[in-house]
Design an enzyme around this catalytic site. Structure first.
Site, PDB file in Angstrom:
ATOM      1  N   ASP A   1       0.827  -1.203   0.000  1.00 12.35           N
ATOM      2  CA  ASP A   1       0.000   0.000   0.000  1.00 12.35           C
ATOM      3  C   ASP A   1       0.863   1.255   0.000  1.00 12.35           C
ATOM      4  OD1 ASP A   1       0.843   0.167   2.722  1.00 12.35           O
ATOM      5  OD2 ASP A   1      -0.868  -1.081   3.332  1.00 12.35           O
TER       6      ASP A   1
ATOM      7  N   ASP B   1       0.535   3.308 -20.700  1.00  8.43           N
ATOM      8  CA  ASP B   1       0.280   1.893 -20.968  1.00  8.43           C
ATOM      9  C   ASP B   1      -0.170   1.697 -22.420  1.00  8.43           C
ATOM     10  OD1 ASP B   1      -0.013  -0.786 -19.667  1.00  8.43           O
ATOM     11  OD2 ASP B   1      -2.094  -0.558 -20.328  1.00  8.43           O
TER      12      ASP B   1
ATOM     13  N   GLU C   1       4.613   2.907 -23.482  1.00 11.00           N
ATOM     14  CA  GLU C   1       4.771   1.460 -23.707  1.00 11.00           C
ATOM     15  C   GLU C   1       4.243   1.162 -25.104  1.00 11.00           C
ATOM     16  OE1 GLU C   1       3.486  -2.788 -21.663  1.00 11.00           O
ATOM     17  OE2 GLU C   1       2.028  -1.164 -21.778  1.00 11.00           O
TER      18      GLU C   1
ATOM     19  N   ASP D   1       5.698  -6.955 -15.983  1.00 12.64           N
ATOM     20  CA  ASP D   1       5.224  -7.953 -16.943  1.00 12.64           C
ATOM     21  C   ASP D   1       6.312  -8.934 -17.368  1.00 12.64           C
ATOM     22  OD1 ASP D   1       2.591  -7.036 -17.106  1.00 12.64           O
ATOM     23  OD2 ASP D   1       3.047  -5.621 -18.717  1.00 12.64           O
TER      24      ASP D   1
END
Length: 563
Positions: A31, A201, A257, A332
């Site tokens: 967190d 992204d 990305e 990833d």
């Protein structure tokens, strides 16, 4: 020209995957207060920028990359007040904060989509990509990135919506100017709060609607959706508009990305005079250990010559137009020391070698949490121990539908599964590696008693201190940031070596990529008066004659040469 000096060229970025970094309240999930408690650790390492993976409100179908509210913080991660404090504490220490921008798709629980699916004439209908089709026959036979059809039938209006990822991640329709304006307003919300940029992204996927053919056209034409999915006709128009409306008004860093991007395309995204992005993440070097034309799960050994040619191609092509991002790991990708290094006997040496090889190239280096202590891939007993939707879907398809051997499929997951990067950060030898007092959301790698931050900080020869020195050298030597790159010993079967040159100064970077000893011979074209050792991954490295010497397993050295 990329020689223009910019703070983001001179920076080193550290990626935090918040779910796995540090848990402050014992619920097993990392967190924001947990991150705050470790800012001094990041400061000790010396990084300039933190890229924070998504912390926005999300149902968590794809670990936060399915956003239901772009301007709220996910309850599991804390509150907006916690986030404000995080930004403040980072800025106090001179660390910049870059947020994830996920605008190729939203969550299907976002208010826009919940409205859009109600009726064909809803105000938000055109925020998404819809096509007619019967319940049994989608508009095209495209397959999503996580397997299965890229189309989901919506019974409310008897149409399909496009989702290139999970069906809970409907693709946004960037052709709609109202959508774009809403996205720009959201970006300004975060920039006005004081963030220092965005990692975007799959940003080269946002232009696609104009390329969606009918099912019949599609069947006759392309066997894959790739020509329609990436680098679409309008993507540069959208990014230039975004730059005009938002990005140019702030002194920030942007990285896009961009799967399937070539160096030619990367030039278009990153050339400074085009006013789009500062740099892109490309994936060519991350595909060199898979069989050609197959999926990432279809493994093959890395050929060092392929790696040399690939990284050098990107170095040279973006040398004067555009800028490179440099990375081995992210949320990833599997752990690089397990992938291209040696996670056993030579874990420390090979992790340091891979770090040196990357950080001395031209571009902005990225460190993924745990990389700086040499965290490794994990081998959990069965698929039930994994959380990643991509791995689970692949296992289901290959084992239960296509009849692959389950053990063989697990080997692919051990090598390439995204959970390799997502096991909790290994802080110390206490239970759950000091990540949580509760039960972690994903099991901790069992090797944490040997590999953890606490033990690395106590050992001055650790991987951590090697990364710290790489960062310090970058701040001290302008040549590391702005010098020209040239590959040497191009066909050597085990050495990856190159030079960097700026004015009369030259750096000689030599890496033995393998376990066997090998001879280094300096090309006769490199002339110099004196050489000073800048960094080595063996403490006892002493060479009297730079023109010819033996490299030990995974040995890595950098010399500063004076002409």
């Amino acid at each position: 020209m990329s020689q223009n000096k910019k703070w983001w060229k001179e920076s080193v970025v550290y990626q935090i995957y918040p779910r796995s970094f540090m848990d402050s309240n014992g619920d097993g999930i990392g967190d924001i207060p947990g991150i705050i408690s470790k800012i001094d650790y990041l400061n000790k390492l010396g990084v300039d920028v933190v890229w924070l993976s998504p912390v926005y409100q999300s149902p968590n179908d794809d670990n936060g990359y399915d956003i239901s509210d772009y301007q709220e913080i996910m309850g599991e991660f804390g509150t907006m007040e916690d986030w404000d404090r995080l930004l403040d504490e980072m800025h106090k220490r001179g660390i910049k904060l870059v947020m994830d921008l996920v605008v190729n798709h939203s969550s299907d629980e976002h208010a826009w989509f919940m409205e859009a699916r109600k009726s064909k004439d809803n105000t938000y209908r055109d925020y998404y990509i819809w096509r007619p089709g019967t319940r049994d026959l989608p508009p095209t036979d495209w397959v999503g990135s996580f397997g299965g059809s890229a189309w989901e039938y919506s019974p409310e209006t008897e149409e399909y919506y496009l989702h290139m990822f999970s069906k809970k991640q409907p693709d946004l329709n960037w052709e709609n100017p109202s959508l774009r304006n809403d996205i720009y307003s959201m970006m300004k919300f975060w920039l006005d709060k004081g963030i220092d940029g965005f990692r975007m992204d799959v940003i080269n996927m946002i232009s696609k609607k104009e390329f969606l053919p009918t099912y019949e056209e599609y069947k006759e034409g392309n066997p894959t959706p790739l020509p329609y999915q990436f680098n679409g006709a309008s993507v540069h128009d959208y990014l230039q508009e975004m730059n005009r409306e938002v990005l140019s008004k702030y002194d920030i860093m942007t990285v896009g990305e961009c799967p399937k991007v070539t160096p030619d395309q990367a030039e278009l995204y990153t050339a400074e005079e085009r006013n789009e992005l500062n740099m892109v993440f490309q994936f060519e070097h991350m595909s060199l250990d898979k069989q050609k034309g197959k999926q990432k799960w279809d493994l093959k050994p890395l050929d060092l010559e392929d790696l040399k040619q690939n990284l050098s191609k990107w170095q040279k092509q973006l040398e004067n137009r555009g800028w490179n991002s440099l990375y081995w790991n992210n949320h990833d990708q599997p752990r690089i020391v397990s992938r291209f290094g040696n996670e056993g006997k030579y874990r420390v040496e090979s992790a340091k070698m891979l770090a040196t090889l990357l950080h001395f190239m031209k571009g902005t280096p990225y460190i993924y949490q745990g990389e700086e202590i040499g965290m490794t891939n994990v081998r959990f007993p069965g698929i039930e121990d994994y959380q990643d939707i991509e791995s689970e879907n692949m296992y289901q398809e290959r084992v239960h539908e296509l009849g692959y051997d389950a053990e063989e499929v697990m080997e692919s997951i051990y090598a390439k599964g995204r959970d390799n990067a997502r096991t909790p950060m290994q802080w110390d030898v206490s239970e759950h590696a000091g990540f949580t007092k509760g039960t972690p959301w994903l099991k901790v790698n069992p090797n944490y008693p040997e590999i953890n931050v606490e033990s690395d900080l106590e050992n001055k020869h650790s991987i951590f201190y090697h990364y710290k020195k790489l960062i310090e050298l970058r701040k001290k030597h302008e040549i590391i940031v702005y010098g020209r790159y040239d590959l040497i010993l191009e066909t050597h079967d085990s050495i990856f070596a190159y030079t960097r040159q700026l004015g009369d100064e030259m750096l000689l970077v030599i890496n033995n990529f393998y376990e066997k000893e090998t001879e280094f011979e300096l090309p006769s074209s490199i002339q110099f008066r004196s050489g000073e050792l800048l960094i080595s991954n063996y403490e006892d490295h002493i060479v009297s004659d730079l023109s010819n010497f033996t490299l030990r397993p995974y040995e890595s050295v950098v010399y500063q040469l004076k002409k």
